[in-house]
Design a protein around this motif. Structure first.
Motif, PDB file in Angstrom:
ATOM      1  N   ARG A   1       4.197   6.671   2.923  1.00  0.00           N
ATOM      2  CA  ARG A   1       5.299   6.231   3.777  1.00  0.00           C
ATOM      3  C   ARG A   1       4.771   5.262   4.831  1.00  0.00           C
ATOM      4  NH1 ARG A   1       8.228  10.517   6.888  1.00  0.00           N
ATOM      5  NH2 ARG A   1       6.302  11.725   6.777  1.00  0.00           N
ATOM      6  N   TYR A   2       5.471   4.162   5.001  1.00  0.00           N
ATOM      7  CA  TYR A   2       5.162   3.225   6.077  1.00  0.00           C
ATOM      8  C   TYR A   2       5.986   3.609   7.294  1.00  0.00           C
ATOM      9  CZ  TYR A   2       4.799  -1.055   8.803  1.00  0.00           C
ATOM     10  OH  TYR A   2       4.587  -1.949   9.822  1.00  0.00           O
ATOM     11  N   LEU A   3       5.320   3.870   8.410  1.00  0.00           N
ATOM     12  CA  LEU A   3       5.980   4.279   9.645  1.00  0.00           C
ATOM     13  C   LEU A   3       5.786   3.191  10.683  1.00  0.00           C
ATOM     14  CD1 LEU A   3       4.706   7.974   9.667  1.00  0.00           C
ATOM     15  CD2 LEU A   3       6.892   7.134   8.820  1.00  0.00           C
ATOM     16  N   ALA A   4       6.903   2.590  11.121  1.00  0.00           N
ATOM     17  CA  ALA A   4       6.827   1.452  12.032  1.00  0.00           C
ATOM     18  C   ALA A   4       6.955   1.851  13.493  1.00  0.00           C
ATOM     19  CB  ALA A   4       7.914   0.441  11.690  1.00  0.00           C
ATOM     20  N   GLU A   5       7.451   3.064  13.771  1.00  0.00           N
ATOM     21  CA  GLU A   5       7.635   3.478  15.147  1.00  0.00           C
ATOM     22  C   GLU A   5       6.283   3.687  15.835  1.00  0.00           C
ATOM     23  OE1 GLU A   5       8.617   5.212  12.524  1.00  0.00           O
ATOM     24  OE2 GLU A   5      10.772   4.833  12.366  1.00  0.00           O
ATOM     25  N   GLY A   6       6.182   3.220  17.079  1.00  0.00           N
ATOM     26  CA  GLY A   6       4.923   3.356  17.789  1.00  0.00           C
ATOM     27  C   GLY A   6       3.850   2.508  17.138  1.00  0.00           C
TER      28      GLY A   6
ATOM     29  N   ILE B   1       0.442   4.074   7.867  1.00  0.00           N
ATOM     30  CA  ILE B   1       0.833   4.520   6.531  1.00  0.00           C
ATOM     31  C   ILE B   1       0.353   5.954   6.360  1.00  0.00           C
ATOM     32  CG2 ILE B   1       0.537   4.170   4.044  1.00  0.00           C
ATOM     33  CD1 ILE B   1      -0.006   1.202   4.721  1.00  0.00           C
ATOM     34  N   LEU B   2       1.254   6.825   5.953  1.00  0.00           N
ATOM     35  CA  LEU B   2       0.933   8.236   5.736  1.00  0.00           C
ATOM     36  C   LEU B   2       0.921   8.500   4.239  1.00  0.00           C
ATOM     37  CD1 LEU B   2       2.387  11.264   7.661  1.00  0.00           C
ATOM     38  CD2 LEU B   2       2.308  11.273   5.163  1.00  0.00           C
ATOM     39  N   VAL B   3      -0.187   9.038   3.732  1.00  0.00           N
ATOM     40  CA  VAL B   3      -0.317   9.340   2.302  1.00  0.00           C
ATOM     41  C   VAL B   3      -0.710  10.803   2.134  1.00  0.00           C
ATOM     42  CG1 VAL B   3      -1.451   8.760   0.128  1.00  0.00           C
ATOM     43  CG2 VAL B   3      -1.047   6.971   1.829  1.00  0.00           C
ATOM     44  N   PRO B   4       0.137  11.627   1.503  1.00  0.00           N
ATOM     45  CA  PRO B   4      -0.213  13.032   1.272  1.00  0.00           C
ATOM     46  C   PRO B   4      -1.493  13.175   0.450  1.00  0.00           C
ATOM     47  CG  PRO B   4       2.122  12.688   0.916  1.00  0.00           C
ATOM     48  CD  PRO B   4       1.507  11.314   1.051  1.00  0.00           C
ATOM     49  N   PHE B   5      -2.244  14.228   0.756  1.00  0.00           N
ATOM     50  CA  PHE B   5      -3.460  14.565   0.016  1.00  0.00           C
ATOM     51  C   PHE B   5      -3.516  16.080  -0.105  1.00  0.00           C
ATOM     52  CE2 PHE B   5      -7.981  15.925   0.289  1.00  0.00           C
ATOM     53  CZ  PHE B   5      -8.393  15.488  -0.956  1.00  0.00           C
ATOM     54  N   LEU B   6      -3.300  16.587  -1.329  1.00  0.00           N
ATOM     55  CA  LEU B   6      -3.282  18.021  -1.562  1.00  0.00           C
ATOM     56  C   LEU B   6      -2.345  18.699  -0.567  1.00  0.00           C
ATOM     57  CD1 LEU B   6      -7.073  18.560  -2.399  1.00  0.00           C
ATOM     58  CD2 LEU B   6      -5.151  18.637  -4.000  1.00  0.00           C
ATOM     59  N   HIS B   7      -2.858  19.586   0.289  1.00  0.00           N
ATOM     60  CA  HIS B   7      -2.025  20.312   1.242  1.00  0.00           C
ATOM     61  C   HIS B   7      -1.961  19.619   2.603  1.00  0.00           C
ATOM     62  CE1 HIS B   7      -5.981  21.109   2.539  1.00  0.00           C
ATOM     63  NE2 HIS B   7      -5.777  22.241   3.183  1.00  0.00           N
ATOM     64  N   SER B   8      -2.545  18.435   2.702  1.00  0.00           N
ATOM     65  CA  SER B   8      -2.621  17.733   3.981  1.00  0.00           C
ATOM     66  C   SER B   8      -2.208  16.285   3.764  1.00  0.00           C
ATOM     67  CB  SER B   8      -4.045  17.840   4.548  1.00  0.00           C
ATOM     68  OG  SER B   8      -4.145  17.248   5.821  1.00  0.00           O
TER      69      SER B   8
ATOM     70  N   LEU C   1       0.828  -1.205   0.000  1.00  0.00           N
ATOM     71  CA  LEU C   1       0.000   0.000   0.000  1.00  0.00           C
ATOM     72  C   LEU C   1       0.861   1.252   0.000  1.00  0.00           C
ATOM     73  CD1 LEU C   1      -2.827  -0.914   2.545  1.00  0.00           C
ATOM     74  CD2 LEU C   1      -3.067  -0.629   0.069  1.00  0.00           C
ATOM     75  N   ALA C   2       1.868   1.269   0.856  1.00  0.00           N
ATOM     76  CA  ALA C   2       2.738   2.441   0.929  1.00  0.00           C
ATOM     77  C   ALA C   2       3.472   2.659  -0.389  1.00  0.00           C
ATOM     78  CB  ALA C   2       3.734   2.285   2.077  1.00  0.00           C
ATOM     79  N   GLU C   3       3.988   1.586  -0.962  1.00  0.00           N
ATOM     80  CA  GLU C   3       4.743   1.692  -2.213  1.00  0.00           C
ATOM     81  C   GLU C   3       3.860   2.160  -3.361  1.00  0.00           C
ATOM     82  OE1 GLU C   3       7.188  -1.175  -5.375  1.00  0.00           O
ATOM     83  OE2 GLU C   3       6.464  -1.998  -3.479  1.00  0.00           O
ATOM     84  N   GLU C   4       2.696   1.562  -3.498  1.00  0.00           N
ATOM     85  CA  GLU C   4       1.852   1.849  -4.661  1.00  0.00           C
ATOM     86  C   GLU C   4       1.164   3.205  -4.571  1.00  0.00           C
ATOM     87  OE1 GLU C   4       1.776   0.113  -7.416  1.00  0.00           O
ATOM     88  OE2 GLU C   4       3.236  -1.243  -6.529  1.00  0.00           O
TER      89      GLU C   4
ATOM     90  N   LEU D   1      -9.974   5.561   0.892  1.00  0.00           N
ATOM     91  CA  LEU D   1      -9.939   4.097   0.882  1.00  0.00           C
ATOM     92  C   LEU D   1     -10.105   3.557  -0.534  1.00  0.00           C
ATOM     93  CD1 LEU D   1     -11.977   3.269   4.113  1.00  0.00           C
ATOM     94  CD2 LEU D   1      -9.549   2.779   3.702  1.00  0.00           C
ATOM     95  N   GLN D   2     -10.902   4.226  -1.367  1.00  0.00           N
ATOM     96  CA  GLN D   2     -11.015   3.809  -2.767  1.00  0.00           C
ATOM     97  C   GLN D   2      -9.650   3.902  -3.450  1.00  0.00           C
ATOM     98  OE1 GLN D   2     -14.021   6.198  -4.655  1.00  0.00           O
ATOM     99  NE2 GLN D   2     -15.721   5.056  -3.756  1.00  0.00           N
ATOM    100  N   HIS D   3      -8.915   4.957  -3.135  1.00  0.00           N
ATOM    101  CA  HIS D   3      -7.580   5.112  -3.702  1.00  0.00           C
ATOM    102  C   HIS D   3      -6.649   4.010  -3.207  1.00  0.00           C
ATOM    103  CE1 HIS D   3      -3.721   6.648  -4.851  1.00  0.00           C
ATOM    104  NE2 HIS D   3      -3.374   6.964  -3.617  1.00  0.00           N
ATOM    105  N   LEU D   4      -6.643   3.731  -1.906  1.00  0.00           N
ATOM    106  CA  LEU D   4      -5.792   2.677  -1.369  1.00  0.00           C
ATOM    107  C   LEU D   4      -6.076   1.341  -2.046  1.00  0.00           C
ATOM    108  CD1 LEU D   4      -5.755   3.230   2.510  1.00  0.00           C
ATOM    109  CD2 LEU D   4      -3.955   3.778   0.874  1.00  0.00           C
TER     110      LEU D   4
END
Length: 237
Positions: free
Chosen positions: A63-68, A72-79, A56-59, A107-110
């Motif tokens: 970014r996949y964040l494993a700490e804590g 998965i963080l995915v940018p969207f426009l300005h957020s 998911l992160a790659e496609e 979720l449709q995008h993911l």
């Protein structure tokens, strides 16, 4: 009530119908279709759970964040959106994007991006209009008509205001048409808003273009809904 949007001429006001996202949100807030969207959210989240998080992160270009708590963080426009994995849930980083309709679209995008894993078709830098997208023949004609006036209102603003509003939503100038702005709905889903100002012979004309790969990363209806969301926000300021 149809909202009124002010252009650079204070005596000229353009009435625009609400975009589809605004109507979805109003129905959610009044409880008219919240159940349907909750059901769609739960169904999509269940399908997303079956896809490897690293895929998911790659496609998506996220970014996949494993700490804590893994997420998965995915940018969207300005957020950006965050998909937490324990438990699985979606959160928009800022209030304006942390809404049920936008979470469903995310979720449709993911799902579309995750199922695209291994495809040879990535972002190509080749532009097409909505009618050339998968299943876009009928929807594209309606979409072009529905955003035409809205884009015209945006490009009728003075240039510093256009640039400022585009930048507020993560946009940047692009060398398309006589003037254009490029936005990343998501990292793998660029959209270009372009304009020709017209002259004595030809009227002004605006157009929305998507990368030729867009259908691999988002259903066409989702692309049009997100683009309408963007266009209305930059007009409203």
């Amino acid at each position: 009530m149809t909202p009124t949007i002010t252009t650079k001429n204070p005596d000229s006001r353009i009435s625009l119908a609400p975009d589809e996202y605004t109507m979805w949100l109003e129905r959610v807030l009044t409880g008219k279709n919240q159940g349907e969207l909750v059901q769609a959210y739960d169904m999509l989240l269940t399908k997303v759970k079956r896809i490897d998080p690293l895929t998911l992160a790659e496609e998506t270009g996220g970014r996949y964040l494993a700490e804590g708590v893994p997420r998965i963080l995915v940018p969207f426009l300005h957020s950006w959106f965050v998909l937490t994995l324990v438990p699985y849930r979606v959160k928009g980083e800022h209030e304006v994007v942390d809404t049920l309709p936008l979470k469903v679209l995310f979720l449709q995008h993911l799902l579309a991006a995750g199922e695209n894993h291994g495809s040879a078709v990535k972002v190509m830098g080749t532009w097409i209009d909505c009618r050339s997208l998968q299943h876009g023949a009928v929807l594209g004609a309606h979409f072009s008509r529905s955003v035409s006036n809205t884009l015209g209102a945006f490009f009728s603003l003075d240039r510093p205001t256009r640039i400022s509003r585009a930048m507020q939503w993560g946009g940047r100038p692009v060398d398309l048409g006589e003037e254009g702005f490029l936005f990343d709905l998501f990292p793998r889903v660029p959209v270009a808003l372009i304009h020709w100002f017209g002259d004595d012979e030809f009227p002004a004309f605006s157009k929305v273009l998507f990368d030729v790969s867009a259908s691999n990363f988002m259903p066409t209806h989702g692309l049009t809904a997100l683009t309408e969301f963007l266009v209305h926000r930059i007009v409203e300021g």
